[in-house]
Design an enzyme around this catalytic site. Structure first.
Site, short mmCIF file in Angstrom:
data_model
loop_
_atom_site.label_atom_id
_atom_site.label_comp_id
_atom_site.label_asym_id
_atom_site.label_seq_id
_atom_site.Cartn_x
_atom_site.Cartn_y
_atom_site.Cartn_z
CG HIS A 154 -5.50 0.23 3.12
ND1 HIS A 154 -5.80 0.29 1.78
CD2 HIS A 154 -6.66 0.49 3.78
CE1 HIS A 154 -7.09 0.57 1.64
NE2 HIS A 154 -7.63 0.71 2.83
CG HIS B 269 -8.79 3.19 -3.28
ND1 HIS B 269 -7.86 2.65 -2.42
CD2 HIS B 269 -9.52 4.05 -2.53
CE1 HIS B 269 -8.02 3.15 -1.22
NE2 HIS B 269 -9.03 4.00 -1.25
CD GLU C 123 -5.45 1.17 -5.72
OE1 GLU C 123 -5.87 1.89 -6.64
OE2 GLU C 123 -5.58 1.46 -4.51
CE1 TYR D 169 -3.12 -6.20 4.98
CE2 TYR D 169 -2.82 -4.24 3.63
CZ TYR D 169 -3.51 -5.40 3.92
OH TYR D 169 -4.60 -5.77 3.16
CG ASP E 102 -2.04 -1.05 1.00
OD1 ASP E 102 -3.12 -0.71 0.51
OD2 ASP E 102 -1.78 -2.23 1.31
FE LIG Z 1 -6.01 1.52 -2.78
FE LIG Z 2 -4.72 0.14 -0.14
#
Ligand SMILES: [Fe+2]
Ligand SMILES: [Fe+2]
Length: 335
Positions: A102, A211, A174, A106, A68
């Site tokens: 994100h 997104h 993505e 993670y 990300d």
């Molecule tokens: Fe994204």
């Molecule tokens: Fe993301």
């Protein structure tokens, strides 16, 4: 024009209300990492996962550790710079916030799943050291570095270079790499494993869906204003890029499933990736390339969820995030 270089800061009259609407939609979709509880996952990692599944998870975590950040980097350096629409910049501002959430998610995942400091470090270095993950990062860098020097989109060639970067990150990074990884997570969820990771993935899945929708809306607007750029040569190149992304993801698959995970196979994953790739090509206004069916029933429901109940569910599911403060990361934590 959406790719012109004279900075447009004017929101009235609004030229791209569709981007503003996407921004407003994305604001309904806010959550925090406080709501994620990895404690049951920790028990599963210790007691319930087979060694083969544990290997798969180690690879997934290593991919998620930096992915990300790469997307966010390209968003700031390229999307934000070249899409000349204040409405889209609002959407991208929210997307950047999502990507940081994100990244934080993670980070929590790595901390919880990998107690050993050296192993943790290795997970963060995977994009340089583990070949199947490095390949994915190299694919991103290829399409990102190629437009490093691009300041003005004043020729058709330069406009196309940017469009390729945009499509690379929306459809391949993505849209494909992430969806491949989500499929592994939901496969494990289907077996009752790793509920913390599944919860986090639910929220991230919805963000990524939006997104992709935003980037596809940008591509549609560019296509409307510069239809001549979208010729047969561009479509052919983009299909090659998508095929390259599938190959890269399949190399990751071979590695992640190296020891054999019952119920999952590279053949099924290839079918799933082709099915997703066709969806992306359709969103881009291109014809399908594979005509594959979705082999994963556990992903069919997942696909429908954001379409049916996306924002209504958010009210009950996401706002809870503000009420608790479990699992918080502080700057004083020693990693
Ligand atoms: Fe994204
Ligand atoms: Fe993301």
């Amino acid at each position: 024009m959406i790719l012109s270089s004279n900075l447009d800061l004017t929101l009235r009259p609004m030229k791209y209300p569709q981007f503003f609407q996407l921004y407003k939609n994305s604001l309904k979709n806010i959550w925090t990492t406080d709501e994620i509880d990895f404690s049951v996952d920790f028990e599963h990692l210790r007691d319930r996962l087979s060694p083969q599944e544990a290997h798969l998870i180690r690879r997934l975590v290593a991919f998620f550790a930096t992915a990300d950040n790469l997307v966010a980097h390209n968003l700031v350096l390229n999307f934000y710079k070249h899409i000349n629409s204040p409405e889209m910049r609002m959407f991208l501002g929210k997307q950047l916030f999502d990507e940081m959430l994100h990244v934080e998610t993670y980070l929590l995942l790595v901390d919880n799943y990998i107690p050993d400091h050296e192993e943790r470090q290795a997970a963060f270095d995977a994009y340089q050291n583990i070949p199947s993950i490095k390949q994915k990062a190299d694919f991103c860098f290829k399409y990102m570095d190629s437009i490093n020097e691009l300041n003005n989109l004043d020729t058709d060639d330069r406009k196309r270079q940017f469009i390729e970067n945009l499509i690379c990150f929306a459809a391949c990074v993505e849209g494909l790499f992430f969806f491949g990884s989500f499929a592994y997570v939901y496969f494990l969820r289907n077996k009752g494993l790793l509920p913390g990771l599944a919860t986090a993935t639910n929220w991230i899945f919805r963000d990524e869906t939006l997104h992709i929708e935003g980037a596809m809306a940008a591509v549609a607007a560019i296509r409307k204003e510069y239809p001549h750029l979208f010729d047969a040569a561009l479509e052919a190149r983009m299909k090659l890029m998508v095929e390259e992304a599938i190959q890269v993801e399949m190399n990751f698959c071979q590695d992640a499933l190296n020891f054999g995970v019952s119920g999952l196979s590279p053949k099924l994953m290839r079918e799933y990736l082709e099915y997703v790739a066709d969806q992306r090509l359709t969103q881009l206004g291109f014809s399908k390339a594979y005509l594959s069916k979705n082999p994963f029933s556990f992903m069919v429901l997942q696909d429908l969820q954001p379409l049916t109940n996306f924002f209504e569910k958010r009210v009950t599911e996401y706002q809870k995030g503000f009420e608790s403060s479990r699992n918080s990361v502080t700057f004083n934590d020693e990693f």
